[in-house]
Scaffold this motif. Sequence first.
Motif, short mmCIF file in Angstrom:
data_model
loop_
_atom_site.label_atom_id
_atom_site.label_comp_id
_atom_site.label_asym_id
_atom_site.label_seq_id
_atom_site.Cartn_x
_atom_site.Cartn_y
_atom_site.Cartn_z
N ALA A 159 0.86 -1.38 -0.03
CA ALA A 159 -0.02 0.03 -0.09
C ALA A 159 0.88 1.30 -0.02
O ALA A 159 0.56 2.12 -0.75
N GLU A 160 1.94 1.29 0.77
CA GLU A 160 2.86 2.32 0.63
C GLU A 160 3.60 2.56 -0.53
O GLU A 160 3.94 3.66 -0.76
N MET A 161 3.52 1.62 -1.38
CA MET A 161 4.20 1.63 -2.52
C MET A 161 3.34 2.04 -3.62
O MET A 161 3.45 1.68 -4.83
N ASN A 162 2.15 2.28 -3.14
CA ASN A 162 0.98 2.68 -4.30
C ASN A 162 0.39 1.63 -4.99
O ASN A 162 0.20 1.76 -6.09
N VAL A 163 0.63 0.36 -4.72
CA VAL A 163 0.18 -0.77 -5.29
C VAL A 163 -1.52 -0.72 -5.22
O VAL A 163 -1.87 -0.18 -4.26
N GLN A 164 -2.28 -1.12 -6.17
CA GLN A 164 -3.85 -0.92 -6.06
C GLN A 164 -4.32 -1.72 -5.22
O GLN A 164 -3.70 -3.23 -4.62
N VAL A 165 -5.37 -1.30 -4.48
CA VAL A 165 -5.73 -2.09 -3.57
C VAL A 165 -6.57 -3.33 -3.79
O VAL A 165 -6.52 -4.41 -3.13
N LYS A 166 -7.16 -3.24 -5.06
CA LYS A 166 -7.48 -4.66 -5.63
C LYS A 166 -6.53 -5.81 -5.72
O LYS A 166 -6.97 -6.93 -5.22
N SER A 167 -5.27 -5.63 -5.76
CA SER A 167 -4.20 -6.63 -5.92
C SER A 167 -3.97 -7.21 -4.41
O SER A 167 -3.80 -8.44 -4.25
N ASN A 168 -4.22 -6.40 -3.36
CA ASN A 168 -3.97 -6.56 -2.15
C ASN A 168 -5.30 -7.72 -1.58
O ASN A 168 -4.96 -8.40 -0.75
N VAL A 169 -6.51 -7.13 -2.27
CA VAL A 169 -7.49 -8.08 -1.90
C VAL A 169 -7.44 -9.34 -2.21
O VAL A 169 -7.41 -10.33 -1.50
N THR A 170 -6.86 -9.78 -3.52
CA THR A 170 -6.54 -11.12 -3.94
C THR A 170 -5.60 -11.57 -3.17
O THR A 170 -5.72 -12.65 -2.78
N ARG A 171 -4.29 -10.92 -2.59
CA ARG A 171 -3.42 -11.51 -2.10
C ARG A 171 -3.97 -12.00 -0.43
O ARG A 171 -3.38 -13.34 -0.10
N VAL A 172 -4.70 -11.26 0.09
CA VAL A 172 -5.24 -11.59 1.53
C VAL A 172 -6.35 -12.50 1.51
O VAL A 172 -6.78 -13.15 2.59
N GLY A 173 -7.14 -12.67 0.34
CA GLY A 173 -8.25 -13.38 0.26
C GLY A 173 -9.64 -12.89 0.75
O GLY A 173 -10.44 -13.55 0.99
N HIS A 174 -9.61 -11.62 0.87
CA HIS A 174 -10.78 -11.04 1.03
C HIS A 174 -11.90 -11.01 -0.10
O HIS A 174 -11.62 -11.05 -1.14
N SER A 175 -13.08 -10.90 0.21
CA SER A 175 -14.19 -11.20 -0.52
C SER A 175 -14.52 -9.65 -1.43
O SER A 175 -15.05 -9.44 -2.51
N SER A 176 -13.99 -8.62 -0.53
CA SER A 176 -14.26 -7.25 -1.22
C SER A 176 -12.97 -6.12 -0.65
O SER A 176 -12.45 -6.67 0.13
N SER A 177 -12.96 -5.33 -1.54
CA SER A 177 -11.89 -4.14 -1.16
C SER A 177 -12.27 -3.34 0.09
O SER A 177 -11.35 -3.06 0.75
N LYS A 178 -13.64 -3.48 0.29
CA LYS A 178 -14.01 -2.65 1.44
C LYS A 178 -13.60 -3.39 2.85
O LYS A 178 -12.98 -2.81 3.72
N THR A 179 -13.67 -4.56 2.71
CA THR A 179 -13.02 -5.50 3.88
C THR A 179 -11.52 -4.99 4.21
O THR A 179 -11.27 -4.79 5.27
N THR A 180 -10.75 -5.15 3.07
CA THR A 180 -9.28 -4.89 3.08
C THR A 180 -9.02 -3.60 3.73
O THR A 180 -8.23 -3.19 4.46
N THR A 181 -9.70 -2.70 3.19
CA THR A 181 -9.69 -1.08 3.62
C THR A 181 -10.04 -0.94 4.95
O THR A 181 -9.27 -0.25 5.69
#
Length: 61
Positions: free
Chosen positions: A27-49
């Motif tokens: 996130a600090e490297m400005n990678v899109q939230v969507k790729s982090n959602v996939t990485r952690v296995g959450h069902s939505s970006s809202k959960t990750t955020t």
Amino acid sequence: MVKETVYINSFQVIVFVILMYDVCLLAEMNVQVKSNVTRVGHSSSKTTTEIYSYVTPRFGG
């Protein structure tokens, strides 16, 4: 009422800490939230955020 005891081994804690560090670093490297959602296995970006926004302001929006 009987309370159930939950045991967490140190390996699970280490994996969680590494995953959390990785997601925040990306996130600090400005990678899109969507790729982090996939990485952690959450069902939505809202959960990750909601989970990671308290660690780094980059998840704020």
